[in-house]
Write a protein that holds these residues in place. Structure first.
Motif, PDB file in Angstrom:
ATOM      1  N   GLN A 108      54.050  43.893  48.099  1.00  0.00           N
ATOM      2  CA  GLN A 108      53.878  45.147  48.840  1.00  0.00           C
ATOM      3  C   GLN A 108      52.396  45.435  49.083  1.00  0.00           C
ATOM      4  OE1 GLN A 108      55.946  47.924  46.333  1.00  0.00           O
ATOM      5  NE2 GLN A 108      57.940  47.517  47.285  1.00  0.00           N
ATOM      6  N   GLY A 109      51.562  45.164  48.088  1.00  0.00           N
ATOM      7  CA  GLY A 109      50.126  45.375  48.244  1.00  0.00           C
ATOM      8  C   GLY A 109      49.533  44.470  49.306  1.00  0.00           C
ATOM      9  N   ILE A 110      49.937  43.212  49.301  1.00  0.00           N
ATOM     10  CA  ILE A 110      49.435  42.262  50.300  1.00  0.00           C
ATOM     11  C   ILE A 110      49.887  42.674  51.697  1.00  0.00           C
ATOM     12  CG2 ILE A 110      49.618  39.872  51.126  1.00  0.00           C
ATOM     13  CD1 ILE A 110      49.778  39.059  48.109  1.00  0.00           C
TER      14      ILE A 110
ATOM     15  N   ILE B  27      40.555  35.436  51.216  1.00  0.00           N
ATOM     16  CA  ILE B  27      41.601  36.457  51.335  1.00  0.00           C
ATOM     17  C   ILE B  27      41.743  37.239  50.033  1.00  0.00           C
ATOM     18  CG2 ILE B  27      44.092  36.794  51.641  1.00  0.00           C
ATOM     19  CD1 ILE B  27      43.943  34.637  53.847  1.00  0.00           C
ATOM     20  N   SER B  28      41.657  36.563  48.900  1.00  0.00           N
ATOM     21  CA  SER B  28      41.739  37.256  47.609  1.00  0.00           C
ATOM     22  C   SER B  28      40.585  38.242  47.433  1.00  0.00           C
ATOM     23  CB  SER B  28      41.734  36.246  46.460  1.00  0.00           C
ATOM     24  OG  SER B  28      42.892  35.452  46.507  1.00  0.00           O
TER      25      SER B  28
ATOM     26  N   MET C 208      40.642  42.335  47.016  1.00  0.00           N
ATOM     27  CA  MET C 208      39.925  43.052  45.956  1.00  0.00           C
ATOM     28  C   MET C 208      38.967  44.090  46.559  1.00  0.00           C
ATOM     29  SD  MET C 208      41.032  42.267  43.044  1.00  0.00           S
ATOM     30  CE  MET C 208      39.783  43.141  42.131  1.00  0.00           C
ATOM     31  N   ASN C 209      38.295  43.718  47.636  1.00  0.00           N
ATOM     32  CA  ASN C 209      37.400  44.654  48.318  1.00  0.00           C
ATOM     33  C   ASN C 209      38.175  45.887  48.776  1.00  0.00           C
ATOM     34  OD1 ASN C 209      34.991  45.583  49.707  1.00  0.00           O
ATOM     35  ND2 ASN C 209      35.948  44.854  51.593  1.00  0.00           N
TER      36      ASN C 209
ATOM     37  N   ALA D  80      32.026  44.410  49.444  1.00  0.00           N
ATOM     38  CA  ALA D  80      31.960  43.794  50.773  1.00  0.00           C
ATOM     39  C   ALA D  80      31.011  42.598  50.754  1.00  0.00           C
ATOM     40  CB  ALA D  80      31.513  44.823  51.808  1.00  0.00           C
ATOM     41  N   GLY D  81      29.925  42.716  50.013  1.00  0.00           N
ATOM     42  CA  GLY D  81      28.971  41.620  49.898  1.00  0.00           C
ATOM     43  C   GLY D  81      29.586  40.387  49.259  1.00  0.00           C
TER      44      GLY D  81
END
Length: 122
Positions: free
Chosen positions: A20-22, A67-68, A72-73, A99-100
């Motif tokens: 669901q999160g993805i 993508i991972s 997390m970002n 973001a970095g």
């Protein structure tokens, strides 16, 4: 509020929550859509130029990493937004650093992919 309220008791529930999160992230986050589009493009190019199996595994690790990190970002940005609605230098720093991390890994991934293409095509 109990600290265990959001803890899944069963593996299946954990997998559903992760899925669901993805899915929510892919629906709402522009950068994840761009990452997915780039991943598809990289896979197509890799198939067309017949990179080796080892190189293909590296490509999948790189795609998974980008993508991972993007997921997390997104989680970090949403958590910061939940904690404070006001601008704060630490909130900005946390978002910028997350973001970095995505940007840095994306650049490294692109360099590695260029090296793979160079090795395959030379």
């Amino acid at each position: 509020m109990s600290q265990h309220k959001y803890k899944n008791k069963h593996f299946g529930a954990s997998v559903r929550a992760a899925t669901q999160g993805i899915v929510k992230s892919f629906k709402t986050e522009r950068n994840l859509k761009i990452d997915l589009l780039m991943a598809i493009l990289v896979i197509i190019i890799s198939c067309l130029v017949h990179i080796s199996l080892t190189h293909f595994m590296i490509v999948f690790i790189l795609i998974g990493g980008v993508i991972s990190l993007e997921l997390m970002n997104t989680a970090i940005e949403q958590t910061v937004d939940l904690v404070t609605e006001e601008w704060h230098p630490l909130a900005k720093a946390a978002k910028d650093m997350a973001a970095g991390a995505v940007w840095f890994f994306s650049i490294i991934s692109a360099i590695i992919y260029m090296m793979i293409l160079y090795d395959t095509l030379s």
